[in-house]
Design an enzyme around this catalytic site. Structure first.
Site, PDB file in Angstrom:
ATOM      1  N   ASP A 213     -21.248  34.479 -82.240  1.00 10.66           N
ATOM      2  CA  ASP A 213     -21.799  34.798 -81.018  1.00 10.66           C
ATOM      3  C   ASP A 213     -23.104  35.403 -81.045  1.00 10.66           C
ATOM      4  OD1 ASP A 213     -19.047  33.797 -80.885  1.00 10.66           O
ATOM      5  OD2 ASP A 213     -18.077  35.798 -80.542  1.00 10.66           O
TER       6      ASP A 213
ATOM      7  N   LYS B 149     -14.991  29.339 -78.266  1.00 11.28           N
ATOM      8  CA  LYS B 149     -13.655  30.007 -78.040  1.00 11.28           C
ATOM      9  C   LYS B 149     -13.471  31.081 -76.815  1.00 11.28           C
ATOM     10  CE  LYS B 149     -15.717  33.363 -81.131  1.00 11.28           C
ATOM     11  NZ  LYS B 149     -15.736  34.497 -80.377  1.00 11.28           N
TER      12      LYS B 149
ATOM     13  N   CYS C  25     -15.389  40.151 -83.052  1.00 10.87           N
ATOM     14  CA  CYS C  25     -15.581  38.760 -83.333  1.00 10.87           C
ATOM     15  C   CYS C  25     -15.779  38.518 -84.924  1.00 10.87           C
ATOM     16  CB  CYS C  25     -16.458  38.008 -82.684  1.00 10.87           C
ATOM     17  SG  CYS C  25     -16.086  38.230 -80.724  1.00 10.87           S
TER      18      CYS C  25
END
Length: 184
Positions: free
Chosen positions: A2, A89, A137
């Site tokens: 990310d 996601k 994450c």
């Protein structure tokens, strides 16, 4: 994980302090992996406009990484090798923390993403998880990877932490280490 505009740019809607500083470090790790012939996979939060994940819809996070918006794009200075897969996601009512799985907040069901199959098809047994954010994450992906039986490394210099509460970074590191993740 990310390394997206909303997280890694100071103007991003969920800026992770120091997020932009990991970009050149992640680039060096990506280049080393490519030179070694290792696969490189990128993950992206890719949320709908409304999700229980967002504070506006009952969650804890500001609106961020909405699919197709500039904030959801990978940081423009990030080196992305040609053909490197992206695992998107949190595309629905899921929390979207882990690159390996998503938790549907409404039903409580956990569903696998394509990441596990993608790594299995390439015979990957060891993963290095880097990026944003270490206490969400990165941690969730590292824990899921270890639970799948992978050897997982998390180099702390290649991640930054959100730190909603003091000590979140230390708790995340402790949790990863307890699960067998090698935190460097």
């Amino acid at each position: 994980m990310d390394v997206q505009v909303d997280f890694a740019d100071p103007t991003g809607s969920l800026y992770v302090r120091g997020g932009e500083d990991v970009v050149p470090l992640v680039n060096a790790e990506v280049e080393a992996a490519v030179e070694a012939g290792s696969p490189v996979v990128f993950t992206q939060d890719w949320h709908p406009e409304h999700t229980p994940h967002f504070a506006a819809d009952g969650g804890v996070w500001p609106v961020h990484c909405v699919a197709g918006t500039p904030g959801a794009e990978l940081h423009p200075a990030l080196v992305v090798p040609d053909g490197a897969p992206r695992v998107r996601k949190g595309t629905g009512a899921e929390d979207g923390y882990s690159g390996f799985s998503e938790l549907d907040l409404a039903s409580g069901r956990r569903e696998a993403t394509v990441l596990g199959d993608l790594l299995d098809s390439r015979g990957v047994q060891r993963v290095v998880v880097v990026g944003l954010a270490g206490d969400y994450c990165v941690k969730a992906t590292a824990l899921d990877g270890a639970a799948r039986g992978l050897a997982v490394q998390v180099p702390l210099e290649l991640t930054r932490f959100v730190q909603l509460a003091d000590g979140d970074d230390e708790r995340a590191v402790d949790e990863m280490r307890s699960a067998g993740v090698e935190v460097l």
